[in-house]
Design an enzyme around this catalytic site. Structure first.
Site, PDB file in Angstrom:
ATOM      1  N   GLU A  52     -12.663   9.327 -49.019  1.00 58.23           N
ATOM      2  CA  GLU A  52     -14.029   9.138 -49.539  1.00 58.23           C
ATOM      3  C   GLU A  52     -15.077   9.473 -48.483  1.00 58.23           C
ATOM      4  O   GLU A  52     -16.137  10.006 -48.814  1.00 58.23           O
ATOM      5  CB  GLU A  52     -14.205   7.705 -50.074  1.00 58.23           C
ATOM      6  CG  GLU A  52     -13.263   7.335 -51.224  1.00 58.23           C
ATOM      7  CD  GLU A  52     -13.261   8.321 -52.389  1.00 58.23           C
ATOM      8  OE1 GLU A  52     -14.285   8.986 -52.600  1.00 58.23           O
ATOM      9  OE2 GLU A  52     -12.221   8.436 -53.071  1.00 58.23           O
TER      10      GLU A  52
ATOM     11  N   HIS B 101     -15.647  13.149 -48.676  1.00 60.45           N
ATOM     12  CA  HIS B 101     -16.585  13.508 -49.751  1.00 60.45           C
ATOM     13  C   HIS B 101     -18.023  13.166 -49.340  1.00 60.45           C
ATOM     14  O   HIS B 101     -18.945  13.962 -49.522  1.00 60.45           O
ATOM     15  CB  HIS B 101     -16.254  12.733 -51.031  1.00 60.45           C
ATOM     16  CG  HIS B 101     -15.098  13.290 -51.808  1.00 60.45           C
ATOM     17  ND1 HIS B 101     -15.019  14.615 -52.169  1.00 60.45           N
ATOM     18  CD2 HIS B 101     -13.990  12.688 -52.321  1.00 60.45           C
ATOM     19  CE1 HIS B 101     -13.907  14.806 -52.870  1.00 60.45           C
ATOM     20  NE2 HIS B 101     -13.266  13.662 -52.961  1.00 60.45           N
TER      21      HIS B 101
END
Ligand code: ZN
Length: 284
Positions: free
Chosen positions: A233, A236
């Site tokens: 994450e 991202h």
């Protein structure tokens, strides 16, 4: 049970068949031989031959390992059936997860609960962020009194220390709570782009995961999967934060679709490198 679960929507078979026919027609109308040619032209892969080459290459590299692993699982099931006084018939798809878990336990005597003791949440998050800082030449600063949607949420400013420039913002919503979604997701709350006055609009990312919350008396511990999730994450989130583009519509995930998971998966693998994983571990 497995077959029943995967046959819940029998209508899907007809719908998928219809989708394939319609896709082929769209591709033909647009002058392509197949839908694969049509769909891949604007992806990094470019054409079906490159995808086939990639898959063949993958099979060469992992095919032998996969079939050896399969043989071990079959042997394990045969042994298990014998111990249970039952006849071995075949190895089914639904056996895979059960016997893979058993094989891991038998080969490595691995107790995932013990592995968690090496990954206290606070240490992992701080170390993961500092790895990203070092890698990308950035600096994060925790914002003092952020305006957030829940008291658990933390906000970080991301700075370029050389240019002394604010690059973006990162929200961390880490802990599970009632009515919160499960799993891990990164939301791109604002894209980065160049405004009319030439100033850069700073992108904003929010990582939302459902990790256990530490209490006053005990630390929260992460599984190896959760450690990989935070790297995934963050990959991202920083992809969005580091975007430099004139148009907001071309920011972060608005790239070729087969590139979207590249920064996240690269970082997910990065955390498994011994040089990095040792810095992530600490004794509690
Ligand atoms: Zn992802």
């Amino acid at each position: 049970m497995y077959i029943a679960y995967h046959s819940r929507y029998t209508d899907n078979v007809r719908l998928v068949q219809e989708t394939l026919v319609l896709r082929a027609r769209v591709a033909n109308i647009c002058g392509y031989n197949t839908f694969a040619e049509f769909a891949l032209e604007h992806q990094m892969a470019k054409n079906p031959a490159n995808v086939q080459h990639f898959l063949d290459n993958l099979e060469t590299k992992i095919g032998l390992l996969a079939s050896e692993n399969r043989k071990k699982l079959v042997q394990l099931k045969k042994k298990d059936m014998k111990n249970l006084g039952k006849e071995y018939v075949d190895f089914y798809t639904w056996d895979e997860a059960y016997y893979s878990h058993m094989l891991t336990k038998e080969m490595f005597d691995l107790n995932t609960e013990h592995v968690k003791e090496y990954f206290p949440l606070k240490h992992v998050i701080q170390t993961a962020i500092s790895i990203f800082e070092n890698l990308l030449g950035l600096q994060t600063k925790r914002a003092g009194s952020p305006n957030v949607w829940h008291p658990d949420v933390e906000l970080y400013e991301v700075w370029d220390p050389i240019e002394n420039l604010l690059v973006g913002h990162l929200y961390l919503d880490l802990y599970s709570r009632k009515n919160k979604c499960t799993g891990g997701t990164t939301f791109y709350l604002r894209p980065g782009f160049v405004q009319i006055d030439k100033l850069r609009e700073c992108p904003v990312s929010a990582i939302v995961v459902d990790f256990p919350k530490p209490s006053n008396t005990s630390q929260a511990l992460l599984s190896l999967t959760q450690v990989k999730t935070i790297f995934h994450e963050l990959g991202h989130a920083f992809h969005n934060i580091c975007t430099k583009t004139k148009w907001g519509g071309l920011c972060s995930s608005n790239v070729e679709h087969d590139f979207v998971e590249m920064p996240s998966q690269l970082m997910e693998n990065w955390c498994l490198q011994p040089s990095q994983s040792t810095t992530l571990q600490t004794e509690i």
